[in-house]
Design an enzyme around this catalytic site. Sequence first.
Site, mmCIF file in Angstrom:
data_model
loop_
_atom_site.group_PDB
_atom_site.id
_atom_site.type_symbol
_atom_site.label_atom_id
_atom_site.label_comp_id
_atom_site.label_asym_id
_atom_site.label_seq_id
_atom_site.Cartn_x
_atom_site.Cartn_y
_atom_site.Cartn_z
ATOM 1 N N SER A 270 0.864 -1.190 0.000
ATOM 2 C CA SER A 270 0.000 0.000 0.000
ATOM 3 C C SER A 270 0.895 1.232 0.000
ATOM 4 O O SER A 270 2.030 1.182 0.495
ATOM 5 C CB SER A 270 -0.872 0.014 1.256
ATOM 6 O OG SER A 270 -1.457 1.292 1.440
ATOM 7 N N TYR B 266 -2.259 -2.101 10.204
ATOM 8 C CA TYR B 266 -2.354 -2.312 8.746
ATOM 9 C C TYR B 266 -1.132 -1.708 8.046
ATOM 10 O O TYR B 266 -0.511 -2.351 7.192
ATOM 11 C CB TYR B 266 -3.646 -1.675 8.229
ATOM 12 C CG TYR B 266 -3.807 -1.709 6.719
ATOM 13 C CD1 TYR B 266 -4.219 -2.874 6.068
ATOM 14 C CD2 TYR B 266 -3.576 -0.570 5.947
ATOM 15 C CE1 TYR B 266 -4.382 -2.904 4.688
ATOM 16 C CE2 TYR B 266 -3.738 -0.591 4.570
ATOM 17 C CZ TYR B 266 -4.146 -1.762 3.951
ATOM 18 O OH TYR B 266 -4.299 -1.792 2.577
HETATM 19 N N1 NAP Z 1 -8.568 -0.356 -2.230
HETATM 20 C C1 NAP Z 1 -7.570 0.387 -1.768
HETATM 21 O O1 NAP Z 1 -7.693 1.615 -1.615
HETATM 22 C C2 NAP Z 1 -6.235 -0.251 -1.457
HETATM 23 C C3 NAP Z 1 -5.136 0.595 -1.240
HETATM 24 C C4 NAP Z 1 -3.890 0.033 -0.944
HETATM 25 C C5 NAP Z 1 -3.758 -1.334 -0.872
HETATM 26 N N2 NAP Z 1 -4.831 -2.135 -1.071
HETATM 27 C C6 NAP Z 1 -4.630 -3.585 -0.966
HETATM 28 O O2 NAP Z 1 -5.081 -4.216 -2.150
HETATM 29 C C7 NAP Z 1 -5.494 -5.534 -1.856
HETATM 30 C C8 NAP Z 1 -6.881 -5.759 -2.440
HETATM 31 O O3 NAP Z 1 -7.748 -4.841 -1.810
HETATM 32 P P1 NAP Z 1 -9.134 -4.395 -2.458
HETATM 33 O O4 NAP Z 1 -9.302 -2.964 -2.171
HETATM 34 O O5 NAP Z 1 -9.246 -4.890 -3.844
HETATM 35 O O6 NAP Z 1 -10.124 -5.154 -1.466
HETATM 36 P P2 NAP Z 1 -11.477 -5.949 -1.682
HETATM 37 O O7 NAP Z 1 -12.248 -5.444 -2.836
HETATM 38 O O8 NAP Z 1 -12.130 -5.967 -0.345
HETATM 39 O O9 NAP Z 1 -10.926 -7.407 -2.012
HETATM 40 C C9 NAP Z 1 -10.308 -8.174 -1.024
HETATM 41 C C10 NAP Z 1 -10.216 -9.601 -1.531
HETATM 42 O O10 NAP Z 1 -9.614 -10.405 -0.502
HETATM 43 C C11 NAP Z 1 -10.447 -11.542 -0.294
HETATM 44 N N3 NAP Z 1 -10.359 -11.989 1.089
HETATM 45 C C12 NAP Z 1 -10.633 -11.267 2.209
HETATM 46 N N4 NAP Z 1 -10.481 -12.041 3.291
HETATM 47 C C13 NAP Z 1 -10.110 -13.281 2.856
HETATM 48 C C14 NAP Z 1 -9.811 -14.500 3.478
HETATM 49 N N5 NAP Z 1 -9.876 -14.635 4.812
HETATM 50 N N6 NAP Z 1 -9.479 -15.560 2.725
HETATM 51 C C15 NAP Z 1 -9.418 -15.455 1.371
HETATM 52 N N7 NAP Z 1 -9.682 -14.305 0.704
HETATM 53 C C16 NAP Z 1 -10.023 -13.238 1.441
HETATM 54 C C17 NAP Z 1 -11.866 -11.070 -0.637
HETATM 55 O O11 NAP Z 1 -12.663 -12.137 -1.062
HETATM 56 P P3 NAP Z 1 -13.753 -12.932 -0.182
HETATM 57 O O12 NAP Z 1 -14.451 -11.915 0.669
HETATM 58 O O13 NAP Z 1 -14.624 -13.547 -1.225
HETATM 59 O O14 NAP Z 1 -12.974 -13.922 0.598
HETATM 60 C C18 NAP Z 1 -11.575 -10.190 -1.843
HETATM 61 O O15 NAP Z 1 -11.486 -10.968 -3.012
HETATM 62 C C19 NAP Z 1 -5.421 -5.692 -0.339
HETATM 63 O O16 NAP Z 1 -4.220 -6.327 0.024
HETATM 64 C C20 NAP Z 1 -5.428 -4.252 0.145
HETATM 65 O O17 NAP Z 1 -4.789 -4.105 1.401
HETATM 66 C C21 NAP Z 1 -6.066 -1.633 -1.369
#
Ligand code: NAP
Length: 271
Positions: free
Chosen positions: A143, A156
């Site tokens: 991130s 986090y």
């Molecule tokens: N969005 C942002 O602003 C942002 C910024 C910086 C970094 N990130 C990072 O990018 C990555 C993706 O984030 P996102 O924003 O795309 O989030 P998201 O839309 O909430 O997606 C998260 C994914 O992780 C899966 N997941 C959550 N808990 C899980 C578990 N216990 N076992 C297996 N799968 C699990 C969820 O699927 P299920 O619920 O179906 O399991 C979902 O597919 C993360 O590492 C996040 O920290 C995001």
Amino acid sequence: MRDLRAYGAHAIVTGASSGIGRQFAEQLAAAGMNVVLVARRKDRLDELAAEISGEHGVECRTVALDLLAHGAIDQLSQEVAGLDVGIVVANAGIYYAGPLVDNALADELDVLSLDAAIPLQLAHRFGREFVRRRRGALVLVSSSIAASPVPYEANYAAAKAYVLSLGQALSHEWKKDGVDVLVVSPGPTRTEGLDNAVGIDFSKLGGATMDPAQVARTALDNLGRRVHVIPGLRNKLADVAGKYLLPRSSSVWMYGRIIERALTGGTGGAA
Ligand SMILES: NC(=O)c1ccc[n+]([C@@H]2O[C@H](COP(=O)([O-])OP(=O)(O)OC[C@H]3O[C@@H](n4cnc5c(N)ncnc54)[C@H](OP(=O)(O)O)[C@@H]3O)[C@@H](O)[C@H]2O)c1
């Protein structure tokens, strides 16, 4: 983008059921990779698998798995045994904001497990195989806040800093073995993860959010070329400020003031 199939025929994407992970899966399939989709929501994965295989003619497997469950990486290894896995994208992540002591310890430990320990396990399990056969790539999703300690996202941000450090170090270790590592550090990105974030309302922070497709595109375009990439100019500038321009104490203070404005209450719970 280079021919990603040179790494191997299959790519594993954790957290493929939504957001950035879904985009990774779609773009890897568009590049001709067979994909293994991992997350808990099987219906979402099956729907995406049908869409991807129909559109791109690649093989698409789904592994409905809670990565926080005991033995999850062993189970994943068994599910992909015999496949020519060339790329692993460690993307699944969860997030809680708020004063640390207002959140349940169990929730914060889940963040540490899913966002830091699971990437380590994936790196160890699949990196071993990549190094042995001298071919493969690991993509770690960190991130933009990994640049500084961040009050009210303390755990986090620390987990994401761990992922960045891990990836940069492994990139050096594995270079001589022909294995690539890329760490991608997205800033605020329009996903369910952002919309449903617990303890914070990102809309109160203002500022632009990024398209998850752009995050995945930037990462895949830089795989094999760079070790760390930060999608978006604004996020890059924040990274430079956090790392090099501001003293650490000022950076912590600045992040604290910014995040404070958007807090909504933690996850609660005693321990
Ligand atoms: N969005 C942002 O602003 C942002 C910024 C910086 C970094 N990130 C990072 O990018 C990555 C993706 O984030 P996102 O924003 O795309 O989030 P998201 O839309 O909430 O997606 C998260 C994914 O992780 C899966 N997941 C959550 N808990 C899980 C578990 N216990 N076992 C297996 N799968 C699990 C969820 O699927 P299920 O619920 O179906 O399991 C979902 O597919 C993360 O590492 C996040 O920290 C995001």
